[in-house]
Design an enzyme around this catalytic site. Sequence first.
Site, PDB file in Angstrom:
ATOM      1  N   SER A  77       0.850  -1.201   0.000  1.00 42.10           N
ATOM      2  CA  SER A  77       0.000   0.000   0.000  1.00 42.10           C
ATOM      3  C   SER A  77       0.876   1.238   0.000  1.00 42.10           C
ATOM      4  O   SER A  77       2.048   1.182   0.393  1.00 42.10           O
ATOM      5  CB  SER A  77      -0.875   0.016   1.250  1.00 42.10           C
ATOM      6  OG  SER A  77      -0.093   0.338   2.388  1.00 42.10           O
ATOM      7  N   ASP A  78       0.309   2.347  -0.413  1.00 43.54           N
ATOM      8  CA  ASP A  78       0.959   3.614  -0.100  1.00 43.54           C
ATOM      9  C   ASP A  78       0.785   3.827   1.400  1.00 43.54           C
ATOM     10  O   ASP A  78      -0.022   3.172   2.058  1.00 43.54           O
ATOM     11  CB  ASP A  78       0.382   4.778  -0.924  1.00 43.54           C
ATOM     12  CG  ASP A  78       1.375   5.948  -0.978  1.00 43.54           C
ATOM     13  OD1 ASP A  78       2.287   6.012  -0.124  1.00 43.54           O
ATOM     14  OD2 ASP A  78       1.239   6.821  -1.867  1.00 43.54           O
TER      15      ASP A  78
END
Length: 722
Positions: free
Chosen positions: A270-271
């Site tokens: 994920s960011d």
Amino acid sequence: MIRSLLWGSASLALVIPMLSAAQTGVSDPDARAARAEARMTDDERVGLLIGIMPIPIPGLPVDIPPGVPVTAGYIAGVPRLGVPAQLSSDASLGVTNPAQLRKGDTSTALPSGLAVAATFDPTLAERAGAMVGAEARAKGFNILLGGGANLTRDPRNGRNFEYLGEDPLLTGRMVGQAIRGTQAQGVVSTIKHFAINGQETQRHTANSTIDPDALRESDLLAFELGIETGRPGAVMCAYNLVNGAEACGNAPLLNGVLKGDWGYKGWVMSDWGAVESTDFLEKGLDQQSGSQLDKQRWFDAPLKRGLADGTIPRARVSDAVRRILRSVYAVGADKPTRPAPIDVAGHAQVALKTAQDGIVLLKNDGILPLAKTARTILVVGGQASFGVLSGGGSSQVTPNGAAPRIIDLGGAGLGGLLSRQIYFPSSPVDALKVAMPQATLTFSSGYSIANTAAMAKAADMVIVFATKWEGEDVDSASLELPQGQDALIAAMAGANRNTVVVLETGNPVAMPWLNDVRAVVEAWYPGQEGGRAIADVLTGRINPSGRLPITFPRSLADDPRPTLPGLGQPDRTAVDVPYSEGSAVGYRRLGRARDAVLFPFGHGLSYTRFGYSALTASGGDTVTLRMTIRNDGDRPGADVPQAYLVRRGGQAIRRLVGFEKVMLQPGESRTVTMAVDPRLLADFRDGQWRVPAGRYAFAIGKSATDLGNPAEVTVRARQVRP
Ligand code: BGC
């Protein structure tokens, strides 16, 4: 210090692989990953799926294990199974040192991504990627968060400088080669931000809406090509939503396109702060990064509970773990590094060459290269007596050399840490003085326009440096140069007709003074060797060869979104960002006629002249284009012939289908052959690339609007599996 964490004696027990390939006799990364994963406990499995950001930030408490350096990401390994810790660093433009909290740790700072793209030279992108990979490895990082591949859909996006422009072919080839370079150093590279992360305004809540087929032909095509070329170990999903679902919990994108259609074998991280629930795992996310930035550690206790009560499929967890391990093993990111000194001088050459080759000469009425006879030169503005500007945010590098100059832009918390205008100590004025010993160079900051205009009148010529800072989490509301610099340039041009402008920007800017100045040079953020590179181009020691990877529009009047969606609204306001232009991004839209733009995509001048032969094309199943290019001038120089599809089945269309950087001595010629990827001819419909049968016209040119006579061929209908 960092090295000791991963491989040093202090932490041997923590991370040194116990079961090497030689020991197990298993070298196939999939087999190794499966074998290690099968022997894990559930706690060990889950432990690999959630990371922290080991940065002490007030208000965001996190337990940072002893010895873990300040960096973007950390996940402990499983020493008993030879699984290394994952220590990640941002690295789009060099290995970063967040807010310079690792005291004294500097790195080679490359020019911005747009400058790298402007070289149109994939070989150079690979060298740059390898340079960053080598530094990362020497510092003990085994995962890099480089590889920004978002297409420029908005000339105000604060992160465009990190990316590679508006074209899928250019972006895909350049990012792919950079990833290749990095991973050849035994460091996993990441491609990001997947996908259509087109603006920073409301980046957590902006919903990018677009026709899914058009998305395949544009932003996703850039990723597809980049992944094919570079085989990155990881993909980072974006903050924004895509057609209503968060990018990191977007089953059609992650399970459908990436892992399904493209058969991607690596992992999706994920960011930082982009996860909203545990079920993102089933939607295709493999790892929650920087978890203290999320509302919950979704991939920790809730995931363990789900595993225990059977609501989360065990096979999905195993798959996520195996994806991480297979990438680490495939790249060799588990291999201990031997402490190695960094080749600081050699790496500076890579930064210099990239800056030199990425600078774009936008306008020149003959005043450049600077005449050796110029006696008095006034240099104005842009902190040019000190150095060159860099872009802000997580990609910010602390460069080698003297301390940078930091101008605080205000703000609190993490945002405040990122909001700093940083000038690298590489003075264009000093470099010009060395290159032009016969001239008297005077510098004025331009603080008082009236006083500086008086100085300008008395000089033979004026070089104005204009800068515009861009950074993560913030967009520019307009295309204007900030802080009155347009007025400063206009006043200089009014006072002295020999005025040259050098821009250091992370985006296109408007140029209301364009007709009144004699030359304009776009130097982007040129990195730690930028001052010298600018002087080299101004004086002609280097013949400019950069080409625009983005359109410079005349104004925002014909922009698909004249006002930035969500601008000025409270943070995390839900807004739709309608990408109604579909796959007609940048120059592909409107054909982007010459009078609609200030400077077209692909544009860039040289100090020599290049002549092109007629284009020949052969069709059938595969289109091949051929032409000869000759240096008709009197200096060596490099050109970038660009091939565009301009007409298909009687309809005007504009797509870059090939390019090549060619270095030629005066009088030298070279034949360039380009085989066209069928996806660039096709439409994406009903889950397939479909090349319609018919007549196709191609043209070779010096930009998207400066094209030669087209050559036509008949192309057979064809379908290409995604
Ligand atoms: C950025 C990513 C970056 C990450 C870790 C995020 O805010 O969007 O590009 O890799 O932080 O620093």
